[in-house]
Structures are given as C-alpha cells and as structure tokens.
Scaffold this active site. Structure first.
Site, PDB file in Angstrom:
ATOM      1  CD  GLU A  13      -2.705   1.788   2.012  1.00  0.00           C
ATOM      2  OE1 GLU A  13      -2.307   0.484   3.030  1.00  0.00           O
ATOM      3  OE2 GLU A  13      -3.556   2.231   2.474  1.00  0.00           O
TER       4      GLU A  13
ATOM      5  CE  LYS B 257      -5.855  -0.776   1.610  1.00  0.00           C
ATOM      6  NZ  LYS B 257      -6.718  -0.940   2.139  1.00  0.00           N
TER       7      LYS B 257
ATOM      8  N   GLY C 226      -9.666   6.554   0.712  1.00  0.00           N
ATOM      9  CA  GLY C 226      -9.356   7.824   1.161  1.00  0.00           C
ATOM     10  C   GLY C 226      -9.627   8.958   1.427  1.00  0.00           C
ATOM     11  N   GLY C 227     -11.198   8.169   2.219  1.00  0.00           N
ATOM     12  CA  GLY C 227     -12.256   9.941   2.196  1.00  0.00           C
ATOM     13  C   GLY C 227     -13.232   9.575   1.488  1.00  0.00           C
TER      14      GLY C 227
HETATM   15  P1  13P Z   1      -9.517   3.623   3.757  1.00  0.00           P
HETATM   16  O1  13P Z   1     -10.679   3.163   2.889  1.00  0.00           O
HETATM   17  O2  13P Z   1     -10.712   4.113   4.950  1.00  0.00           O
HETATM   18  O3  13P Z   1      -8.568   5.126   3.416  1.00  0.00           O
HETATM   19  O4  13P Z   1      -8.922   2.591   4.373  1.00  0.00           O
HETATM   20  C1  13P Z   1      -8.341   1.877   4.256  1.00  0.00           C
HETATM   21  C2  13P Z   1      -7.060   1.500   4.934  1.00  0.00           C
HETATM   22  O5  13P Z   1      -6.919   0.177   5.118  1.00  0.00           O
HETATM   23  C3  13P Z   1      -5.451   1.887   4.913  1.00  0.00           C
HETATM   24  O6  13P Z   1      -4.601   1.606   5.355  1.00  0.00           O
END
Ligand code: 13P
Length: 407
Positions: free
Chosen positions: A232, A274, A317-318
């Site tokens: 990620e 991710k 991401g919000g």
């Molecule tokens: P969000 O989908 O809330 O952005 O978070 C996913 C996530 O695992 C971030 O590390």
C-alpha cells in the site's frame, strides 16, 4: 531404500477450498522427489530462494481468491487510537469490550463472504474471540472471509527529510517472526501502509525511495512466511493539486516501487497492490467526473503496474461510501489493457453506515449488519461494473476525509 520426509499440507487447500487447478501436495513423498519438485517449481516461478518457494502455490491461491470476481477486502485494521475516533462519533467509549463487540458484529455477519473475500485485522483483533468464546479467525473462515493482518508499526518522521511532514513506515525489525506467528494464528495475508504526500516541493525522491524500499522489503519478508503482502503506497488526498499532478506522482512512485520489488525478489503473482485512485487534491478547485477519474487511474496503472499482479484493491481515502463505489464502477466500465481485477479494500467507505446504524446497541446489531451488507454488495457490483448509482442505501453523506490521516 528411499528416505521419506514430511511435506506440510498447505493449509489453504483445506481451509479456503479454492478451486484452482493446482496439485495438492502429498503428505509423505520421497526426499529426492520433493527436492526435485521444489527446484522445478522454483524454476517455473522464477523464484529466488529464501522460504517463499515453500508457499508459492498457496500465495498465488490466496491472492487470486482475494481478487476473485465480485469480491474485495474489508479493511478493519484501525489502530486502537483510530477506532477510538470512530467509536466516539457514535458516543461509544473506546474500551476493549466495545472494540470487540463492534468487530464481532462485523465478523458474524451472515452472507458477507458473498462480497468480501478478506478482512484486514489489527493485531489485538486477530487474537480476540466473540462474547461466547469463538475465535474471530474461525468466525471469518465460517463466513468465507480470509483473515489478514496489518503488520507495519506506523509512520515516523523521516530523518534527514527536507520537508518536515514527510514520513517513513516502521516495522521491519522482527517482522519475520511476527509474520510466522500471525500465520500460525490463521492470517493468510498482510498489509503495510506507506504514505506519500503531494505538497509544494514534494514528494521528495528521498521519501519516495525510502517508502518504496520498506514496502518491497516487507513484501518479500512476509511472503517467506506464507502471507500475501498487500503493498500500500498511499498517495494522500491532502493538497490542492490537480488530477494530472496526482497521476505524475503516482507514476513515479509505482515505477520505483516495482523496480525495488524486483530487486528484493518479491513474488508478484502472490502479491496485491492497494493504491489510491488518481484524484485531484481535497482542496483543489478542479472538478472531475467518475469517468475522468477512471481514465486517469487506468492510464497510471497501465504505465506502471506489472501484469503479474492479480489484483489492485483501492483504498477509499476519505471519499464518501457512494463516491468510492461509483468511481470503482466507472473504473470497471472502461476498456483496459491491464489484466488485473480492479476492486476495493475499503475501510471508511465500508463502515460509516454500519457504525451509524449500530450506535453501540445490541438491539441494532442486525440493522448494522444489513448496512454493512448493502455497501459490500454495492462494491461487489462495482467490481463487476454493474452498480446502479443510488441503488444501495448509505448514511454517509459528508465523507470522512481528514488531513494527515493516520490509520
Ligand atoms: P480507507 O479505505 O479508510 O482509506 O482505509 C483503507 C486502509 O486500509 C488504509 O490503510
């Protein structure tokens, strides 16, 4: 006489019942034959030795199961502090009992496995059980969801950085041993979140290289212990940049990332990415349609992500729940050359309606599970490019964007 040695039965064959056309290893096999077949398999995969060869087929199976059509990931690996923030929005105290009660609601949600293939847990959660003593890991397996685990130890200021906000992701020390223990507890995949911020003068090359290096080292380390790494590299939504600038930064980050993955011997077929979608910054005046987001995101991915990676599971991401779904749907409605599954690994965009429906009350558990199922179903359809906007309920109208978000 041939010497016999024990070959471990790869547990995912048994536990996840995945129908891939792979040969089940025999329990006992002649030593010479085992050694030869390992060498052959390593050669077939082109693997560098180190432990990963033992798990190669299992890693491929797990990654493909997670990225299978109509499925995505429920990210519920909020740290104790972050889940505290979520619970406070519904007036629930951040105690171990309340955290457990909330996660019990999620992991005992019947039918969830129809849409969700994996759940990322925080370490505390991996070892917790339901109120009546059933381990969470077993609850997840019962509903067809593969347990995963966040293994990074969070962000820290980057020493020597020229931009004060830049960070690196900690957690490589002892990672091998922790990954082995998580595997023994039932986890089959892992997550490591590195953060890159677009800002005047940044991201710096130092921050990009350091964060990508950590991701690549982590990925190979957990693969050697049997866990599929979710890689990620989150390019934050913070800032007033355009979508074009976001694409430029993501192209740089992903190119460096996969170069370093190659250097570290990461087994791409047994890994998942991710990323964030390609979007204008949260403070940007630029307005773009879901179709433009899809076009720019696919262009970025096609320029940088190897075809060997089975799945690209976006973070939210919000974005609001509905935005995250509609954008994913748009992504899956555009023609693309890239062969990956484009799916979701949403935290906030899968949990907002669920939390608001629950409000910490036992009598609301079923309603909260229905709310979770609705958003999971919506994203499952979006992965297939079949979501009709507005066709599933949501209570998340404002979104959860937060500058400098910590997970
Ligand atoms: P969000 O989908 O809330 O952005 O978070 C996913 C996530 O695992 C971030 O590390």
């Amino acid at each position: 006489m041939e010497a016999f040695i024990q070959v471990p039965l790869q547990s995912s064959f048994v536990q996840h019942n995945v129908k891939l056309n792979l040969r089940q290893p025999t329990l006992y096999a002649p030593r010479a034959r085992v050694a030869r077949s390992l060498t052959l398999r390593m050669r077939a995969w082109g693997l560098r030795p180190g432990g990963v060869e033992k798990f190669a087929e299992e890693l491929v199976q797990t990654a493909n199961k997670i990225a299978s059509p109509g499925h995505g990931i429920l990210a519920v690996d909020e740290s104790t502090k972050t889940i505290g923030k979520r619970l406070s929005t519904i007036g629930v105290e951040n105690t171990e009992t309340n955290r457990r009660a909330y996660r019990e609601l999620l992991f005992t949600c019947k039918g969830l496995g129809e849409y969700i293939s994996g759940a990322i847990l925080y370490e505390e959660t991996l070892y917790q059980s339901t109120r009546d003593g059933r381990p969470f890991v077993d609850c997840l397996k019962n509903i067809g969801v593969i347990p995963g685990i966040k293994v990074d130890k969070g962000l820290a200021p980057l020493p020597g950085a020229t931009l004060a906000h830049e960070t690196w992701c900690t957690g490589l020390d002892g990672l091998s041993e922790r990954a082995a223990a998580y595997y023994a507890q039932g986890a089959r995949f892992a997550k490591w979140r590195a953060v890159i911020q677009i800002a005047p003068g940044g991201p710096t090359r130092q921050a990009v290289v350091e964060n990508c290096y950590g991701l690549a080292r982590y990925a190979r380390t957990v693969q050697d212990q049997g866990l599929v790494p979710i890689i990620e590299p989150e390019v934050l939504l913070d800032g007033d940049h355009t979508i074009e600038r976001c694409a430029e930064v993501q192209e740089e980050v992903y190119s460096i990332l996969y170069n370093l993955c190659q250097q570290q011997g990461v087994f791409l077929e047994g890994s998942l990415l991710k990323p964030s979608m390609t979007l204008p910054g949260a403070d940007s005046k630029q307005r773009v349609s879901p179709d433009t987001i899809a076009e720019m995101t696919i262009r970025t991915l096609e320029r940088t992500i190897p075809a060997a990676v089975p799945g690209i599971m976006f973070l939210s991401g919000g974005m609001t729940e509905e935005e995250a779904t509609v954008n994913l749907n748009a992504l899956n409605n555009r023609p693309r050359k890239g062969p990956w599954s484009l799916s979701f690994s949403y935290g906030r965009a899968l949990q907002q309606s669920c939390l608001k429906s629950w409000m910490g009350k036992d009598e609301n558990v079923r309603a909260a599970q229905e709310a979770l199922l609705a958003r999971a179903r919506a994203n499952s359809k979006a992965n297939l490019g079949k979501y009709v906007p507005g066709s599933e309920p949501t209570l998340d109208v404002t979104g959860t964007f937060e500058a400098g978000y910590k997970y």
